[in-house]
Design an enzyme around this catalytic site. Structure first.
Site, mmCIF file in Angstrom:
data_model
loop_
_atom_site.group_PDB
_atom_site.id
_atom_site.type_symbol
_atom_site.label_atom_id
_atom_site.label_comp_id
_atom_site.label_asym_id
_atom_site.label_seq_id
_atom_site.Cartn_x
_atom_site.Cartn_y
_atom_site.Cartn_z
ATOM 1 N N LYS A 44 7.919 -41.070 -23.537
ATOM 2 C CA LYS A 44 7.100 -40.218 -24.370
ATOM 3 C C LYS A 44 7.707 -38.834 -24.539
ATOM 4 O O LYS A 44 7.368 -38.088 -25.452
ATOM 5 C CB LYS A 44 5.701 -40.064 -23.735
ATOM 6 C CG LYS A 44 4.985 -41.345 -23.463
ATOM 7 C CD LYS A 44 3.687 -41.013 -22.677
ATOM 8 C CE LYS A 44 3.095 -42.240 -22.063
ATOM 9 N NZ LYS A 44 1.948 -41.880 -21.186
ATOM 10 N N GLY A 45 8.594 -38.479 -23.607
ATOM 11 C CA GLY A 45 9.041 -37.092 -23.468
ATOM 12 C C GLY A 45 9.595 -36.411 -24.701
ATOM 13 O O GLY A 45 9.480 -35.201 -24.844
ATOM 14 N N ASP A 101 14.210 -35.810 -24.319
ATOM 15 C CA ASP A 101 13.785 -34.467 -23.929
ATOM 16 C C ASP A 101 14.801 -33.809 -23.005
ATOM 17 O O ASP A 101 15.133 -32.646 -23.160
ATOM 18 C CB ASP A 101 12.384 -34.488 -23.289
ATOM 19 C CG ASP A 101 12.246 -35.509 -22.159
ATOM 20 O OD1 ASP A 101 13.209 -36.253 -21.865
ATOM 21 O OD2 ASP A 101 11.157 -35.573 -21.561
ATOM 22 N N ASP A 104 19.000 -35.630 -17.031
ATOM 23 C CA ASP A 104 18.927 -35.183 -15.645
ATOM 24 C C ASP A 104 20.011 -35.934 -14.866
ATOM 25 O O ASP A 104 21.168 -35.519 -14.864
ATOM 26 C CB ASP A 104 17.506 -35.495 -15.165
ATOM 27 C CG ASP A 104 17.168 -34.944 -13.816
ATOM 28 O OD1 ASP A 104 17.602 -33.830 -13.506
ATOM 29 O OD2 ASP A 104 16.446 -35.619 -13.058
ATOM 30 N N LYS A 132 20.499 -30.839 -17.630
ATOM 31 C CA LYS A 132 20.590 -30.364 -16.246
ATOM 32 C C LYS A 132 21.852 -30.967 -15.638
ATOM 33 O O LYS A 132 21.784 -31.939 -14.880
ATOM 34 C CB LYS A 132 19.394 -30.902 -15.445
ATOM 35 C CG LYS A 132 18.205 -29.987 -15.332
ATOM 36 C CD LYS A 132 17.306 -30.472 -14.200
ATOM 37 C CE LYS A 132 15.941 -30.816 -14.687
ATOM 38 N NZ LYS A 132 15.032 -31.305 -13.621
ATOM 39 N N PHE A 153 12.585 -28.279 -11.889
ATOM 40 C CA PHE A 153 11.678 -29.189 -12.574
ATOM 41 C C PHE A 153 10.947 -28.427 -13.673
ATOM 42 O O PHE A 153 10.273 -27.446 -13.407
ATOM 43 C CB PHE A 153 10.692 -29.823 -11.604
ATOM 44 C CG PHE A 153 9.946 -30.973 -12.214
ATOM 45 C CD1 PHE A 153 10.563 -32.205 -12.383
ATOM 46 C CD2 PHE A 153 8.634 -30.820 -12.645
ATOM 47 C CE1 PHE A 153 9.886 -33.272 -12.965
ATOM 48 C CE2 PHE A 153 7.949 -31.881 -13.226
ATOM 49 C CZ PHE A 153 8.577 -33.106 -13.383
ATOM 50 N N ARG A 166 2.323 -31.829 -21.765
ATOM 51 C CA ARG A 166 3.258 -32.114 -22.857
ATOM 52 C C ARG A 166 2.975 -31.239 -24.073
ATOM 53 O O ARG A 166 3.853 -30.975 -24.892
ATOM 54 C CB ARG A 166 3.146 -33.589 -23.291
ATOM 55 C CG ARG A 166 3.545 -34.596 -22.222
ATOM 56 C CD ARG A 166 3.587 -35.991 -22.846
ATOM 57 N NE ARG A 166 3.612 -37.054 -21.848
ATOM 58 C CZ ARG A 166 4.712 -37.501 -21.252
ATOM 59 N NH1 ARG A 166 5.884 -36.974 -21.515
ATOM 60 N NH2 ARG A 166 4.631 -38.471 -20.354
HETATM 61 P P1 IMP Z 1 17.487 -39.173 -16.110
HETATM 62 O O1 IMP Z 1 17.470 -40.625 -16.367
HETATM 63 O O2 IMP Z 1 17.530 -38.870 -14.638
HETATM 64 O O3 IMP Z 1 18.542 -38.412 -16.887
HETATM 65 O O4 IMP Z 1 16.082 -38.600 -16.514
HETATM 66 C C1 IMP Z 1 15.649 -38.616 -17.777
HETATM 67 C C2 IMP Z 1 14.137 -38.605 -17.842
HETATM 68 O O5 IMP Z 1 13.487 -38.075 -16.682
HETATM 69 C C3 IMP Z 1 13.763 -37.683 -18.960
HETATM 70 O O6 IMP Z 1 13.652 -38.411 -20.157
HETATM 71 C C4 IMP Z 1 12.449 -37.106 -18.518
HETATM 72 O O7 IMP Z 1 11.399 -37.882 -19.023
HETATM 73 C C5 IMP Z 1 12.459 -37.169 -17.007
HETATM 74 N N1 IMP Z 1 12.760 -35.831 -16.413
HETATM 75 C C6 IMP Z 1 13.933 -35.439 -15.864
HETATM 76 N N2 IMP Z 1 13.877 -34.174 -15.430
HETATM 77 C C7 IMP Z 1 12.640 -33.730 -15.740
HETATM 78 C C8 IMP Z 1 11.979 -32.452 -15.565
HETATM 79 O O8 IMP Z 1 12.509 -31.462 -15.052
HETATM 80 N N3 IMP Z 1 10.701 -32.413 -16.014
HETATM 81 C C9 IMP Z 1 10.061 -33.462 -16.592
HETATM 82 N N4 IMP Z 1 10.646 -34.651 -16.780
HETATM 83 C C10 IMP Z 1 11.921 -34.791 -16.357
HETATM 84 MG MG MG Z 2 11.873 -39.439 -20.607
#
Ligand code: IMP
Ligand code: MG
Length: 179
Positions: A44-45, A101, A104, A132, A153, A166
Site C-alpha cells: 500500500k505504501g 515508497d 530499505d 535508506k 524509521f 499514511r
Molecule cells: P525492503 O524490502 O526492506 O527494501 O522494504 C521495503 C518496504 O518496507 C517498503 O515498501 C515499506 O513498505 C517498508 N518500510 C521500510 N522502511 C520503512 C520505514 O522507515 N517506514 C515505513 N515503512 C518502511
Molecule cells: Mg511497501
C-alpha cells in the site's frame, strides 16, 4: 513502539516533496518519451507517491498495482518477500517503472524487478520516494530517488506505522523523547 509517546520530526516537508516531484516528473518524462511506459506501483505504501508522481508526467502512461508482503506491524523486514497480488498478463513492448515508497533492505524492489523481468518487458527500472542505503541487504540502487535518508524509521505520505499515518502529507521521523 508507542507512537503517542514520541516526538515527530519532519524529514521531508510538503514543499520539499512537491519540489522533488516536479523534478522527478521532468526527468522521468524525458527518459520515457517515445517509449511505452507502464508503471507498477507497490501497495500500500506507494499509493500517494504514485498518485502525485503520475500527475507530473507529460507522457502517456499505464498504471497498475501489485501487493507484496510487508513489515506488518513491526519495524523489521521478515526477510522474504511474497507477491500477494500480481499484475495480469505479459509486459511485452512495455518499459516498466516500479514505484515504491522506500527502499530499505532492497529485498522488495529486487524481488519485484526480478519477477517482472520474467514477463518479457523491454526494460525494468525503479523509482522510490525514499532511499535508506545504509540498510541494504541486497545489491540494488534505485534508478530514481526522491530523497536519500539516514537509517531511521519514517512515517507519513503513504508510509505507515501499524497501518496508520499514511494520510499525513509529509514524511516524519519518530524519535524517542528520552534520547
Ligand atoms: P525492503 O524490502 O526492506 O527494501 O522494504 C521495503 C518496504 O518496507 C517498503 O515498501 C515499506 O513498505 C517498508 N518500510 C521500510 N522502511 C520503512 C520505514 O522507515 N517506514 C515505513 N515503512 C518502511
Ligand atoms: Mg511497501
Amino acid at each position: 513502539m508507542d507512537i503517542d509517546k514520541k516526538v515527530w520530526e519532519v524529514l521531508c516537508s510538503e514543499e520539499d516533496i512537491l519540489n522533488r516531484l516536479n523534478e522527478l516528473g521532468t526527468e522521468i518524462s524525458d527518459y520515457y518519451r517515445g517509449k511505452n511506459l507502464y508503471i507498477v506501483s507497490l501497495l500500500k505504501g506507494s499509493f500517494i507517491f504514485t498518485a502525485d508522481l503520475v500527475r507530473k508526467l507529460d507522457v502517456p502512461v499505464k498504471v497498475d498495482f501489485m501487493t507484496t508482503s510487508s513489515y506488518g506491524h513491526g519495524e523489521e523486514s521478515s526477510g522474504s518477500v511474497k507477491i500477494v497480488n500480481d499484475i495480469k498478463g505479459d509486459l511485452k513492448g512495455y518499459h516498466v517503472l516500479v514505484v515504491d515508497d522506500i527502499t530499505d533492505s532492497g529485498l522488495t524492489m529486487k524481488s519485484v524487478m526480478d519477477h517482472l523481468k520474467t514477463k518479457n518487458p523491454e526494460g525494468v527500472k525503479s523509482c522510490v520516494l525514499l532511499d535508506k542505503p545504509e540498510r541494504r541487504k541486497v545489491e540494488i540502487e534505485p534508478d530514481y530517488v526522491g530523497f536519500t535518508i539516514p537509517d531511521k524509521f519514517v512515517v507519513g505520505y503513504g508510509l505507515n506505522y501499524g497501518d496508520y499515518y499514511r494520510n499525513i502529507p509529509y514524511v516524519f521521523v519518530v524519535t524517542d523523547e528520552d534520547r
